[in-house]
Structures are given as C-alpha cells and as structure tokens.
Design a protein around this motif. Structure first.
Motif, PDB file in Angstrom:
ATOM      1  N   ILE A 418       9.228  49.047 -19.217  1.00 51.97           N
ATOM      2  CA  ILE A 418       9.581  48.115 -20.297  1.00 51.97           C
ATOM      3  C   ILE A 418      10.977  48.406 -20.826  1.00 51.97           C
ATOM      4  O   ILE A 418      11.785  47.490 -21.053  1.00 51.97           O
ATOM      5  CB  ILE A 418       8.532  48.196 -21.424  1.00 51.97           C
ATOM      6  CG1 ILE A 418       7.192  47.635 -20.938  1.00 51.97           C
ATOM      7  CG2 ILE A 418       9.015  47.438 -22.666  1.00 51.97           C
ATOM      8  CD1 ILE A 418       6.036  47.882 -21.881  1.00 51.97           C
ATOM      9  N   THR A 419      11.300  49.679 -21.002  1.00 51.12           N
ATOM     10  CA  THR A 419      12.620  50.049 -21.534  1.00 51.12           C
ATOM     11  C   THR A 419      13.731  49.665 -20.562  1.00 51.12           C
ATOM     12  O   THR A 419      14.771  49.143 -20.972  1.00 51.12           O
ATOM     13  CB  THR A 419      12.677  51.554 -21.830  1.00 51.12           C
ATOM     14  OG1 THR A 419      11.639  51.887 -22.761  1.00 51.12           O
ATOM     15  CG2 THR A 419      14.028  51.938 -22.428  1.00 51.12           C
ATOM     16  N   ALA A 420      13.527  49.926 -19.277  1.00 49.00           N
ATOM     17  CA  ALA A 420      14.541  49.582 -18.278  1.00 49.00           C
ATOM     18  C   ALA A 420      14.765  48.076 -18.247  1.00 49.00           C
ATOM     19  O   ALA A 420      15.907  47.600 -18.164  1.00 49.00           O
ATOM     20  CB  ALA A 420      14.114  50.081 -16.899  1.00 49.00           C
ATOM     21  N   PHE A 421      13.689  47.306 -18.334  1.00 47.49           N
ATOM     22  CA  PHE A 421      13.797  45.841 -18.334  1.00 47.49           C
ATOM     23  C   PHE A 421      14.525  45.361 -19.587  1.00 47.49           C
ATOM     24  O   PHE A 421      15.453  44.549 -19.510  1.00 47.49           O
ATOM     25  CB  PHE A 421      12.406  45.214 -18.261  1.00 47.49           C
ATOM     26  CG  PHE A 421      12.424  43.714 -18.111  1.00 47.49           C
ATOM     27  CD1 PHE A 421      12.318  43.135 -16.857  1.00 47.49           C
ATOM     28  CD2 PHE A 421      12.554  42.876 -19.213  1.00 47.49           C
ATOM     29  CE1 PHE A 421      12.335  41.756 -16.711  1.00 47.49           C
ATOM     30  CE2 PHE A 421      12.577  41.504 -19.087  1.00 47.49           C
ATOM     31  CZ  PHE A 421      12.465  40.942 -17.830  1.00 47.49           C
ATOM     32  N   GLU A 422      14.095  45.859 -20.734  1.00 50.01           N
ATOM     33  CA  GLU A 422      14.693  45.418 -21.994  1.00 50.01           C
ATOM     34  C   GLU A 422      16.157  45.827 -22.095  1.00 50.01           C
ATOM     35  O   GLU A 422      16.969  45.087 -22.681  1.00 50.01           O
ATOM     36  CB  GLU A 422      13.897  45.986 -23.169  1.00 50.01           C
ATOM     37  CG  GLU A 422      12.522  45.372 -23.321  1.00 50.01           C
ATOM     38  CD  GLU A 422      11.742  45.963 -24.478  1.00 50.01           C
ATOM     39  OE1 GLU A 422      10.783  45.321 -24.941  1.00 50.01           O
ATOM     40  OE2 GLU A 422      12.083  47.080 -24.940  1.00 50.01           O
ATOM     41  N   ASP A 423      16.506  46.965 -21.532  1.00 50.97           N
ATOM     42  CA  ASP A 423      17.894  47.409 -21.578  1.00 50.97           C
ATOM     43  C   ASP A 423      18.806  46.381 -20.918  1.00 50.97           C
ATOM     44  O   ASP A 423      19.903  46.115 -21.410  1.00 50.97           O
ATOM     45  CB  ASP A 423      18.032  48.763 -20.876  1.00 50.97           C
ATOM     46  CG  ASP A 423      19.436  49.330 -20.997  1.00 50.97           C
ATOM     47  OD1 ASP A 423      19.829  49.689 -22.122  1.00 50.97           O
ATOM     48  OD2 ASP A 423      20.143  49.404 -19.977  1.00 50.97           O
ATOM     49  N   LYS A 434      16.131  45.269 -30.277  1.00 52.22           N
ATOM     50  CA  LYS A 434      15.358  46.461 -30.601  1.00 52.22           C
ATOM     51  C   LYS A 434      14.382  46.723 -29.464  1.00 52.22           C
ATOM     52  O   LYS A 434      13.610  45.850 -29.084  1.00 52.22           O
ATOM     53  CB  LYS A 434      14.586  46.271 -31.912  1.00 52.22           C
ATOM     54  CG  LYS A 434      13.810  47.514 -32.347  1.00 52.22           C
ATOM     55  CD  LYS A 434      13.082  47.284 -33.659  1.00 52.22           C
ATOM     56  CE  LYS A 434      12.316  48.538 -34.080  1.00 52.22           C
ATOM     57  NZ  LYS A 434      11.575  48.330 -35.352  1.00 52.22           N
ATOM     58  N   PHE A 435      14.435  47.937 -28.917  1.00 50.71           N
ATOM     59  CA  PHE A 435      13.554  48.284 -27.817  1.00 50.71           C
ATOM     60  C   PHE A 435      12.117  48.450 -28.321  1.00 50.71           C
ATOM     61  O   PHE A 435      11.871  48.825 -29.461  1.00 50.71           O
ATOM     62  CB  PHE A 435      14.009  49.585 -27.153  1.00 50.71           C
ATOM     63  CG  PHE A 435      15.301  49.457 -26.409  1.00 50.71           C
ATOM     64  CD1 PHE A 435      15.453  48.489 -25.433  1.00 50.71           C
ATOM     65  CD2 PHE A 435      16.372  50.292 -26.688  1.00 50.71           C
ATOM     66  CE1 PHE A 435      16.639  48.367 -24.732  1.00 50.71           C
ATOM     67  CE2 PHE A 435      17.557  50.188 -25.994  1.00 50.71           C
ATOM     68  CZ  PHE A 435      17.704  49.212 -25.018  1.00 50.71           C
ATOM     69  N   SER A 436      11.166  48.184 -27.432  1.00 50.45           N
ATOM     70  CA  SER A 436       9.751  48.339 -27.781  1.00 50.45           C
ATOM     71  C   SER A 436       9.386  49.803 -27.996  1.00 50.45           C
ATOM     72  O   SER A 436       8.521  50.129 -28.803  1.00 50.45           O
ATOM     73  CB  SER A 436       8.871  47.739 -26.676  1.00 50.45           C
ATOM     74  OG  SER A 436       9.097  46.351 -26.551  1.00 50.45           O
ATOM     75  N   TYR A 437      10.070  50.713 -27.250  1.00 51.06           N
ATOM     76  CA  TYR A 437       9.760  52.137 -27.358  1.00 51.06           C
ATOM     77  C   TYR A 437      11.050  52.923 -27.561  1.00 51.06           C
ATOM     78  O   TYR A 437      12.090  52.596 -26.998  1.00 51.06           O
ATOM     79  CB  TYR A 437       9.048  52.639 -26.093  1.00 51.06           C
ATOM     80  CG  TYR A 437       7.725  51.977 -25.859  1.00 51.06           C
ATOM     81  CD1 TYR A 437       6.590  52.358 -26.559  1.00 51.06           C
ATOM     82  CD2 TYR A 437       7.614  50.935 -24.934  1.00 51.06           C
ATOM     83  CE1 TYR A 437       5.377  51.733 -26.357  1.00 51.06           C
ATOM     84  CE2 TYR A 437       6.398  50.304 -24.723  1.00 51.06           C
ATOM     85  CZ  TYR A 437       5.285  50.709 -25.439  1.00 51.06           C
ATOM     86  OH  TYR A 437       4.086  50.091 -25.243  1.00 51.06           O
ATOM     87  N   GLU A 438      10.970  53.973 -28.380  1.00 51.63           N
ATOM     88  CA  GLU A 438      12.135  54.820 -28.630  1.00 51.63           C
ATOM     89  C   GLU A 438      12.127  55.980 -27.646  1.00 51.63           C
ATOM     90  O   GLU A 438      11.660  57.077 -27.957  1.00 51.63           O
ATOM     91  CB  GLU A 438      12.114  55.325 -30.073  1.00 51.63           C
ATOM     92  CG  GLU A 438      12.277  54.222 -31.102  1.00 51.63           C
ATOM     93  CD  GLU A 438      12.303  54.763 -32.520  1.00 51.63           C
ATOM     94  OE1 GLU A 438      12.247  55.998 -32.668  1.00 51.63           O
ATOM     95  OE2 GLU A 438      12.378  53.950 -33.462  1.00 51.63           O
ATOM     96  N   ILE A 439      12.634  55.706 -26.447  1.00 49.77           N
ATOM     97  CA  ILE A 439      12.774  56.782 -25.470  1.00 49.77           C
ATOM     98  C   ILE A 439      14.227  56.829 -25.021  1.00 49.77           C
ATOM     99  O   ILE A 439      14.948  55.828 -25.067  1.00 49.77           O
ATOM    100  CB  ILE A 439      11.839  56.598 -24.255  1.00 49.77           C
ATOM    101  CG1 ILE A 439      12.255  55.379 -23.413  1.00 49.77           C
ATOM    102  CG2 ILE A 439      10.398  56.480 -24.670  1.00 49.77           C
ATOM    103  CD1 ILE A 439      11.467  55.268 -22.128  1.00 49.77           C
ATOM    104  N   GLU A 440      14.650  58.001 -24.610  1.00 51.35           N
ATOM    105  CA  GLU A 440      16.030  58.172 -24.192  1.00 51.35           C
ATOM    106  C   GLU A 440      16.209  57.589 -22.790  1.00 51.35           C
ATOM    107  O   GLU A 440      15.522  58.002 -21.845  1.00 51.35           O
ATOM    108  CB  GLU A 440      16.408  59.656 -24.210  1.00 51.35           C
ATOM    109  CG  GLU A 440      17.893  59.887 -24.011  1.00 51.35           C
ATOM    110  CD  GLU A 440      18.276  61.354 -24.154  1.00 51.35           C
ATOM    111  OE1 GLU A 440      19.390  61.709 -23.728  1.00 51.35           O
ATOM    112  OE2 GLU A 440      17.454  62.120 -24.687  1.00 51.35           O
TER     113      GLU A 440
END
Length: 520
Positions: A418-423, A434-440
């Motif tokens: 999800i983070t890679a897609f949203e980025d 705003k990302f769904s998850y706060e991961i680095e």
C-alpha cells in the motif's frame, strides 16, 4: 430464455420479449493507432486545438492526392487474423458520397466492394461472471478500412455550430457483425470482446470517451420464424452502460409501435441517457443513396502471402488461448484466469510476478494481483499499469512472505504494498497527501531494506517465541482459565497478546502451536 442448439463452441439462445424475437447487428468504428492519418502525414493525437491537425489532403483541397498509410493495412490484417477471418489480399477503396459540413471533400474514402477483412467470428461469454452466463459464437460479416469525418461542435449558449476537422482522415476499421445477437446482453458481450481484442492486439487504444471506439447498433424485432423486421440504427453509443440501456429502450419502442398497429420506419436513432429514451434523428439511407464508386486516386492493394505469414508469426497469444494456458499451467480456476486475462497488460504483469516467485506459487501471485493490487487501483480510480508497483517489486515482496528464513508477515507485506503504491499515486497526482501507514519508505528501496528499516523481520526462533508465550500466559490468568473452560475466543485473545508483545514480529503459526502446547 430457451437453449435451442449446442456444440463444443456455441450455445445458441433465443430471447423473446413479449412474444417477439430481437435481432441485433453491430457496426463498430475503431480508430487504428497509427501516428499519422490514413491518407496524409497529419498527426492523429487527441485533444489539440480545433483544426490544428488537418492537412491539405484532409481538407480535400483541389489537386491533392491521398497516399495510403501502410501501418493501417498491417493493423487491419492483425484484426482479421484475430477473428479467424478470410483476408482480402486484393482490396480496393471506394468513394461514399454524401454532404455534411464535417466532410470537406463531399465524400468519404472507404472499402465497399473489396474489403481487407472478410467473414470471421469471435467467441464470447454472455452475462460473464453471473449464474446465467453462457458462451456464444458471433459471426463477423466483414471489416474494412476507411477515413473518419470531422466533428460538428454545437455551442448551445452562442447558438452556433463549429466544425473541427482534426479527426478528418483519422484511420478507422469498421467491423460489421452478422445479425447474431438476440438481446442487449449478447450485444454488450460481443462489443466488449471486440474491445478487448483490439487493445490486446495493440492496434487501438479504444478509448470510448475520446471517440476512438464507437458503436452503431442495428435493432429489429420479428415474430419467431418470420422474416427480418425493419431495423433502426442506434448511432454513436459511447459507453457500455449506454449501449445496453439504449438497445433495451429501442426494443420497447418498436414493440409499442407494432402493438399499436403501427409500422417501424428505417431510421437513425439517438439515445438520450438523461431521459432514457431513443428518438428519430433522420430517416435511414440505403447503400444506393451514397452512390459508391471506385476511388480513381487510389490503386488496388495487393498483399503478398509472406506479409500475412510474418504478421501471423508476430501475433501475441490471444485471450482465449492464454486463459486456457493459465488454467492448465498454473492450476488457476476458470474465474481467476478470466480476470487475469481481462487485458494483455494485466496478463503480462501476472506472468512477470510468477516468473519472480516460481510457478509453484502462481495461485498466491494470482490472489495478490487480483485482490490487494487491483483493489488499490480501484480505490484510487487508476487504470491498471505497472507504473505504481512493478511486477518485480511485488514478486520480491511475495518471496519475502514465503521465505523459510525469517518470513515477512502478511500484514506487514500489505502495508509495504500500500505504501509503495501510494508513494507513486499520491505524489504524482496530488500536492497534499497522507499515507495509510507510517512506515519508512524511499522509492527504489528493495524489500529487504524496507523490512530492516521498519523492524519487520519475523521472529521464527522457537526459544524466543516460547519465552514470550510463557510471559503472556503468566500475565493473563483469567483468559487462560476461560480457554481451559471451553471458551475458544479466549485463545484468540492470547494469540493477540503474544503478537502485541512481539510487536507483530512472531511467526503466527509458531505462536499458535507453542501456545496450544503450553496450555495443554
């Protein structure tokens, strides 16, 4: 709905509405994706200023001569091969004469006498994905090359009409079906199958909203067994939803006329989606009204057999064949294979993921592509592409999940996806996000780097997990007694406490096993 005949390829069904049989034939105008027009070097890009892409050839100025674009011939041959058709190795161009403001020459160059594609067929699935789905073979009468006309632009505010000739001369292939369809659902299945084929072959983008894939539906009704009724033509339908609605409304209109002892007139119809009704635009012309004759400026086209052979050899694997291979080679269900071959791009993507993780885990790849990945495209209203998450990235992510040494947890894997897609999606199309998850996460990081940055390594050391489980049991005596007293939900609560204590890093299967052993 009654099944009349059946074979290995086709189940023919006749749909009767109020005692009448519906007969439908389809004409599809599909723009071929050459960079220049069919008879001139003018570009074919969409969306430019009016009349900025019309050359002197497109405008029909005196003394200019058309020159055939060989690219349209190659694309038409690909289509003919794709629909199992007879190919017109000798084909000619004709002039179709009529007057309209957006036709600057006063005639349209088309193929009447000798089309490049003859009789063929395409197999479709009607009501696909529903309980009442069934296969049917639809005949194709012919497909011929022609040039598009311009476009009349009506300004309701100013009360004026302008003419944009950017489309004039744009290459089209007109695909004419046999009158084999007996319902709006069958017509829609046929149109979707043709749409999938032309995009799969890479001969058209087939974007209906831009006019590069337009449908005319010829509709008539008759008493069962009688001669064909008078047909009307629903013109320029530009969405799948409107096609089905328009056909159903026209069937109702014709039945009402006949039931009132009236007579259906041959006419060109328009569909008004706001009122959900069809209405007469003009009475329909016959072929004789167009005064067809051979175009004296264009020589006949003779195609050598070796040209056809080379095009056939370069053809991609077609959707039906690829679907069957996915089922056989990867053990996928018919449903999964059908979804994954919905477009050539999606099918290629899936196979690239399988190549990364191995054929033995093809079902896992299918579940992630169809489920988690496509859900993201739907959520953010994006057309599918490999732009946001490459198949190599997803393959690497799935490899981390199935790794025997410190496998990645499924929940963490979904966070990474999800983070890679949203980025990509959010940064590309929005300035605030705003990302769904706060991961680095940094674009370009490989999966192992992301796992290490975010402490997502899964603990598989039995001793370490056992120590955490023992501590949880000691701190949750009430839940332990409830479980031993027969409350299974208490066990899930204890598992949750172990995962919380390990910050999600403990292997869930091992947690379950060790917890059951220690609880007796």
């Amino acid at each position: 709905m009654n099944a009349v005949t059946s074979s290995n390829h086709t189940v023919r069904r006749e749909l009767f509405v109020d005692g009448y049989e519906v007969v439908i034939g389809i004409e599809i105008h599909c723009q071929l994706n050459t960079e220049s027009k069919i008879f001139s070097s003018a570009p074919t890009d969409f969306g430019h200023e009016p009349n900025s892409q019309a050359s002197i050839v497109d405008l029909g100025l005196p003394g200019v001569l058309p020159v055939l674009n060989v690219g349209v011939v190659e694309r038409a041959l690909k289509f003919g091969i794709g629909v199992n058709a007879e190919l017109g190795l000798f084909n000619t161009f004709d002039r179709k004469n009529y007057f309209y403001p957006d036709l600057p020459k006063g005639y349209q160059i088309t193929q009447m006498a000798n089309p490049i594609v003859g009789e063929g067929y395409i197999d479709v699935v009607v009501n696909e994905g529903e309980k009442n789905e069934y296969p049917k073979r639809m005949g194709i009468t012919r497909a011929h090359l022609e040039e598009d006309a311009g476009k009349s632009v009506h300004d309701a505010v100013e009360g004026m009409t302008g003419v944009d000739l950017n489309r004039a001369g744009t290459p089209l292939i007109e695909i004419v079906s046999e009158p084999d369809m007996r319902s709006a659902a069958e017509a829609l299945a046929y149109i979707k199958a043709i749409h999938q084929l032309v995009t799969w072959l890479g001969i058209s983008d087939a974007i209906m909203a831009e006019g590069s894939f337009r449908c005319d539906c010829n509709v008539s009704i008759r008493e069962p067994g009688a001669e064909l009724g008078t047909r009307t033509e629903l013109k320029n339908l530009n969405s799948f939803r409107n096609i089905e609605r328009a056909i159903n409304r026209e069937i109702e209109r014709q039945i009402d006329i006949i039931e009132d002892d009236g007579k259906v007139l041959q006419a060109t119809m328009l569909y008004d989606p706001e009122r959900d009704e069809t209405r007469v635009m003009r009475t329909k012309e016959d072929a004789n009204d167009y005064r067809y004759f051979p175009d004296p400026d264009l020589l006949p086209v003779r195609i050598e057999q070796h040209t056809v052979d080379s095009i056939r050899a370069a053809m991609p694997e077609l959707p039906v064949a690829r679907r069957a291979r996915f089922e056989e080679a990867f053990g996928l269900s018919e449903y999964d294979a059908r979804i994954l071959t919905g477009s050539r791009q999606l099918a290629d993507y899936f196979e690239a993921v399988v190549a990364e993780i191995g054929q033995q885990d093809a079902k896992m790849a299918a579940n992630w592509v169809m489920g988690d990945l496509l859900a993201l495209y739907n959520k953010y209203d994006k057309d599918f592409s490999s732009e946001f998450v490459s198949p190599q990235f997803l393959g690497e992510l799935l490899t981390a999940i199935i790794s025997k040494k410190n496998p990645l947890g499924v929940k963490d894997a979904k966070k990474i996806l999800i983070t890679a897609f949203e980025d990509k999606a959010l940064k590309t199309y929005s300035t605030t996000y705003k990302f769904s998850y706060e991961i680095e996460y940094v674009e370009g990081d490989n999966i192992q780097t992301i796992i290490e940055k975010n402490n997502m390594q899964q603990v598989t050391d039995t001793g370490a997990i056992k120590a955490i489980v023992e501590e949880v049991i000691a701190k949750n005596a009430v839940m332990v007694e409830e479980y031993r007293g027969g409350k299974e939900k208490a066990f899930n609560g204890l598992v949750g406490q172990v995962m919380k204590a390990s910050r999600g890093s403990a292997n869930p299967q091992q947690v379950n096993q060790i917890l059951k052993e220690l609880l007796g």
